[in-house]
Structures are given as C-alpha cells and as structure tokens.
Design a protein around this motif. Structure first.
Motif, mmCIF file in Angstrom:
data_model
loop_
_atom_site.group_PDB
_atom_site.id
_atom_site.type_symbol
_atom_site.label_atom_id
_atom_site.label_comp_id
_atom_site.label_asym_id
_atom_site.label_seq_id
_atom_site.Cartn_x
_atom_site.Cartn_y
_atom_site.Cartn_z
ATOM 1 N N GLU A 288 -13.226 20.151 54.352
ATOM 2 C CA GLU A 288 -12.253 20.090 55.446
ATOM 3 C C GLU A 288 -10.915 19.482 55.008
ATOM 4 N N TRP B 17 -10.644 30.376 63.242
ATOM 5 C CA TRP B 17 -11.607 29.645 64.077
ATOM 6 C C TRP B 17 -10.979 28.383 64.646
ATOM 7 N N ILE B 18 -10.300 27.625 63.792
ATOM 8 C CA ILE B 18 -9.650 26.385 64.222
ATOM 9 C C ILE B 18 -8.606 26.654 65.312
ATOM 10 N N GLU B 19 -7.930 27.779 65.223
ATOM 11 C CA GLU B 19 -6.874 28.119 66.191
ATOM 12 C C GLU B 19 -7.419 28.418 67.580
ATOM 13 N N ASP C 77 -10.888 27.876 68.784
ATOM 14 C CA ASP C 77 -12.081 27.186 69.290
ATOM 15 C C ASP C 77 -11.784 25.701 69.493
ATOM 16 N N LYS C 78 -11.665 25.289 70.758
ATOM 17 C CA LYS C 78 -11.378 23.890 71.077
ATOM 18 C C LYS C 78 -12.510 22.975 70.645
ATOM 19 N N ASN D 151 -12.238 22.019 66.964
ATOM 20 C CA ASN D 151 -11.106 21.098 66.805
ATOM 21 C C ASN D 151 -11.506 19.674 67.162
ATOM 22 N N ASN D 152 -12.145 19.530 68.323
ATOM 23 C CA ASN D 152 -12.564 18.200 68.788
ATOM 24 C C ASN D 152 -13.641 17.615 67.880
ATOM 25 N N MET E 69 -12.091 16.495 64.510
ATOM 26 C CA MET E 69 -11.259 15.307 64.712
ATOM 27 C C MET E 69 -12.124 14.062 64.907
#
Length: 232
Positions: free
Chosen positions: A86, A118-120, A122-123, A126-127, A130
């Motif tokens: 990552e 995928w990162i763009e 899928d919320k 992302n969460n 993080m």
C-alpha cells in the motif's frame, strides 16, 4: 483454472477478507488473482518495484529490512487479512522491505491499474486502508520510542509478556515459538546480546530456552523484571 467463484468463496469463508472486499465492484473483483507460495519463498524483494497490491488469505510472512552490512531487522509478521504494497503502489516506489513466507501462504493480488480504480470508487476500502494504516503507524511510532528509550532487556521482557498474555493459561510453562536468531532479527541486535538477556532470565528460573522456542516458567517474575528494567 481460477474463476470469480474462487474469489467469492475466499471472501465468504474469511471474515478478515470480507471486511476488505465486501464492497469491491464486480469489474474489479474479477481482476483479482490467487497465488500460492511455499514456505521460504521471497514474495517481494527490498528495493524492487512491484505492480501489485497483495492481501494475505492464509499463512504468515516475515516483513524485514536488510542493511548494507547484512544485518537483518524483522519489522513485523503478517497473517491473514494483512495487506502488502500500500505504501509503494501509488507512485511505483521500490519496496522498503522484503516479504518472505514463514509457512505455505495463499495470497490475493490485484494489478496497480485496477487497485487505483478500486480506491476511487469504493468508500469502504478507502476507510479500511486509512484506519489500518493509522493503527500501523501508531504501533510503529510506539515501538520506535521504546527501542530508543528502553533497554534491550526491557524490550525482550515486554515481548515475552505480550505473547504470554495471548495464552489462556498465561501463568506457567507458556511456549513462545521463536528462535534466538529470530529474536535478534526482531530487535536488530546481535545474537550474543540476546543470549545474555535470555541467560539472565534463565538463571533466575523465569524462562527456559531450547533450539526452537522459549518457555515462560513464571509470568509474575517476568513482569517484575520488566518493571525493574524500565529504570535501568
């Protein structure tokens, strides 16, 4: 031949993987690949660039750094649900660490181009990334402070106690499956330094040591030694 059904089967059978992939869009989900690695295989080499994001499905891996003088520092052991790559994948950076299979390992991997999509969209991922990254940075910062401020004896005692507490019967004869060589790599010190600490604890009848493991014989005394070593 691997199909989308194999990926779905892994997700449904592994709660940790489900947390990561539960909202992964179908067009991304079908791009995942399943890879198996034998024990001892180096999955990623320090200093090399890889075009994949990895998730461990089963088994364990050693994440380590090797200095120019050959000294090895084992940063962490990753198991099911941990992800790899990552930090490097966004800018195609060389890997900071090497990753080696400590057992037979099954991994899901996704090419960079699909990971970025995928990162763009899928919320959830992302969460998830993080939150877990913040947790990892917190633990690494805490460890860096302890490595700087406390003695090797304190850190060894602390490690043994933390493993001991994971055992339901954590008072006597707890087996810690780690060799002295692995312990020296974990703390980036010589085996002689580790041997000196272990011999001290052994002479006080707190632990016993053999070629493949350390046995905690008296957890209460080990805790006392850890507390005393904070002021040494």
């Amino acid at each position: 031949m691997m199909t989308i059904h194999n990926i779905i089967d892994i997700i449904e059978k592994n709660a940790e993987i489900f947390k990561i992939l539960k909202d992964c869009p179908y067009e991304i989900l079908k791009q995942w690949e399943i890879k198996d690695y034998a024990k001892g295989t180096v999955i990623c080499n320090q200093g090399e660039v890889y075009d994949y994001f990895y998730i461990i499905v089963s088994g364990s891996v050693d994440v380590y750094i090797v200095a120019e003088n050959g000294k090895k520092y084992s940063q962490a052991v990753y198991t099911r649900g941990y992800y790899i790559g990552e930090l490097e994948i966004f800018d195609k950076k060389p890997y900071i660490c090497s990753v080696q299979a400590l057992s037979p390992v099954k991994i899901l991997r996704l090419k960079r181009e699909y990971f970025l999509k995928w990162i763009e969209i899928d919320k959830n991922i992302n969460n998830y990334v993080m939150h877990t990254l913040c947790k990892q940075f917190y633990n690494l910062s805490k460890k860096a402070g302890e490595d700087t401020l406390y003695s090797l004896k304190n850190r060894v005692c602390n490690y043994l106690i933390s493993v001991g507490y994971k055992n339901p019967n954590y008072k006597k004869n707890i087996i810690v499956n780690i060799e002295k060589k692995q312990l020296s790599e974990k703390f980036a010190v010589t085996q002689r330094s580790i041997n000196r600490i272990l011999q001290f604890l052994k002479e006080k009848n707190i632990i016993d040591v053999n070629n493949t493991c350390i046995i905690i014989k008296d957890m209460d005394e080990l805790i006392k030694e850890e507390k005393k070593s904070r002021f040494e």
